[in-house]
Design an enzyme around this catalytic site. Sequence first.
Site, PDB file in Angstrom:
ATOM      1  N   SER A   6       0.728  -1.345  -0.002  1.00  0.00           N
ATOM      2  CA  SER A   6       0.077  -0.029   0.026  1.00  0.00           C
ATOM      3  C   SER A   6       0.727   1.341  -0.080  1.00  0.00           C
ATOM      4  CB  SER A   6      -1.077  -0.020   1.066  1.00  0.00           C
ATOM      5  OG  SER A   6      -1.538   1.367   1.241  1.00  0.00           O
ATOM      6  N   HIS A  31      -1.098  -1.087  -4.311  1.00  0.00           N
ATOM      7  CA  HIS A  31      -2.529  -0.821  -3.716  1.00  0.00           C
ATOM      8  C   HIS A  31      -2.526   0.858  -3.640  1.00  0.00           C
ATOM      9  CE1 HIS A  31      -6.156  -1.650  -1.505  1.00  0.00           C
ATOM     10  NE2 HIS A  31      -5.717  -0.711  -0.516  1.00  0.00           N
ATOM     11  N   ASP A  33      -4.493   4.242  -2.032  1.00  0.00           N
ATOM     12  CA  ASP A  33      -5.659   4.731  -0.990  1.00  0.00           C
ATOM     13  C   ASP A  33      -5.963   5.862  -1.570  1.00  0.00           C
ATOM     14  OD1 ASP A  33      -6.151   1.996   0.430  1.00  0.00           O
ATOM     15  OD2 ASP A  33      -3.965   2.448   1.209  1.00  0.00           O
ATOM     16  N   MET A  35      -8.506   8.897  -0.202  1.00  0.00           N
ATOM     17  CA  MET A  35      -9.336   9.372   0.854  1.00  0.00           C
ATOM     18  C   MET A  35      -9.923  10.968   0.517  1.00  0.00           C
ATOM     19  SD  MET A  35      -7.260   8.043   3.966  1.00  0.00           S
ATOM     20  CE  MET A  35      -6.596   6.203   3.930  1.00  0.00           C
ATOM     21  N   HIS A  64      -8.145   1.654  -4.147  1.00  0.00           N
ATOM     22  CA  HIS A  64      -9.010   1.584  -3.461  1.00  0.00           C
ATOM     23  C   HIS A  64      -9.501   2.809  -3.044  1.00  0.00           C
ATOM     24  CE1 HIS A  64      -9.785   0.489   1.311  1.00  0.00           C
ATOM     25  NE2 HIS A  64     -11.020   0.638   0.650  1.00  0.00           N
ATOM     26  N   MET A  66     -11.648   5.429  -0.731  1.00  0.00           N
ATOM     27  CA  MET A  66     -12.493   5.696   0.310  1.00  0.00           C
ATOM     28  C   MET A  66     -13.096   6.926   0.176  1.00  0.00           C
ATOM     29  SD  MET A  66      -9.762   3.999   2.828  1.00  0.00           S
ATOM     30  CE  MET A  66      -8.501   3.744   1.386  1.00  0.00           C
ATOM     31  N   MET A 135     -12.003  -5.073   4.570  1.00  0.00           N
ATOM     32  CA  MET A 135     -11.324  -4.473   5.504  1.00  0.00           C
ATOM     33  C   MET A 135     -10.960  -5.170   6.949  1.00  0.00           C
ATOM     34  SD  MET A 135     -10.485  -1.773   3.489  1.00  0.00           S
ATOM     35  CE  MET A 135      -9.539  -1.109   5.083  1.00  0.00           C
ATOM     36  N   ASP A 173      -7.256  -6.186   3.701  1.00  0.00           N
ATOM     37  CA  ASP A 173      -6.588  -4.867   3.809  1.00  0.00           C
ATOM     38  C   ASP A 173      -6.588  -4.205   5.275  1.00  0.00           C
ATOM     39  OD1 ASP A 173      -5.474  -1.958   3.328  1.00  0.00           O
ATOM     40  OD2 ASP A 173      -7.113  -1.709   2.213  1.00  0.00           O
TER      41      ASP A 173
HETATM   42  C1  DX5 Z   1      -6.408   1.893   5.507  1.00  0.00           C
HETATM   43  C2  DX5 Z   1      -5.943   1.479   3.830  1.00  0.00           C
HETATM   44  C3  DX5 Z   1      -5.056   0.534   3.788  1.00  0.00           C
HETATM   45  C4  DX5 Z   1      -3.726   0.843   4.638  1.00  0.00           C
HETATM   46  C5  DX5 Z   1      -3.059  -0.547   5.258  1.00  0.00           C
HETATM   47  O1  DX5 Z   1      -7.473   2.668   5.323  1.00  0.00           O
HETATM   48  O2  DX5 Z   1      -7.035   1.192   3.118  1.00  0.00           O
HETATM   49  O3  DX5 Z   1      -4.799   0.065   2.505  1.00  0.00           O
HETATM   50  O4  DX5 Z   1      -2.697   1.578   3.719  1.00  0.00           O
HETATM   51  O5  DX5 Z   1      -2.049  -0.039   5.934  1.00  0.00           O
HETATM   52  P1  DX5 Z   1      -1.498  -1.067   7.064  1.00  0.00           P
HETATM   53  O6  DX5 Z   1      -0.810  -2.283   6.188  1.00  0.00           O
HETATM   54  O7  DX5 Z   1      -0.278  -0.276   7.538  1.00  0.00           O
HETATM   55  O8  DX5 Z   1      -2.399  -1.471   8.025  1.00  0.00           O
HETATM   56 ZN    ZN Z   2      -6.583   0.364   1.238  1.00  0.00          ZN
END
Ligand code: DX5
Ligand code: ZN
Length: 214
Positions: A6, A31, A33, A35, A64, A66, A135, A173
Amino acid sequence: MIVSPSLLSADFGNLNKDLEMINASEADWLHIDVMDGVFVPNISFGFPVLKYVQKACRKPLDVHLMIVEPQKFINEVKDCGAEIMNVHYEACTHLNRVVQQIKAAGMKAGVTLNPATPVCMLRDILPDLDLVLLMSVNPGFGGQKFISGTLRKVQELRRLIEETGSHAVIEVDGGVNAETGRQLKEAGADALVAGNYVFKAESPMKAISTLKNL
Ligand code: DX5
Ligand code: ZN
């Protein structure tokens, strides 16, 4: 095991170095993220960063989202070279329509479930999905503790996938490391996302390799 490091835990002061590491590693996907500060209580990065990552990264992008109303950004995500577009079940009123639109745009469709959403909610859409992202932390931040109830959800989802004749890949994840990764593999996961475990490791390449060969 499919491994998807990620980017959220990467060094944004020197993204090139981390992307070169990813390119040279055994990682299968990267990956990403995104947000919005509304769907989750944090803001990460947006399309200008993704455009750069697209240029520098040779691994398929596992995006991903969010964010609320992810259907508004299907074309933008496609333009950033995403291979997989993951939208949250909790963010889509008309999930079937969004999934069809993602596939019509030429991407693989993934649906993500928050820890409190049961996997049975996906029964009717499962045959249309390429991926389910479970998740194992509440989304919004890296470095959180793995929620162990996810193991049971993976087993239940595996059964549901078989029952419905779906070909969806099960990805998990949040809080993934060598120990939780091994448990997830046993439970039936196909793909693991890992942020802190990879990027905060002394050797990120080795950490990726450990997950790859669980
Ligand atoms: C959290 C993200 C994850 C995050 C995971 O909201 O969707 O992808 O980067 O991080 P770790 O592996 O450190 O929990
Ligand atoms: Zn993620």
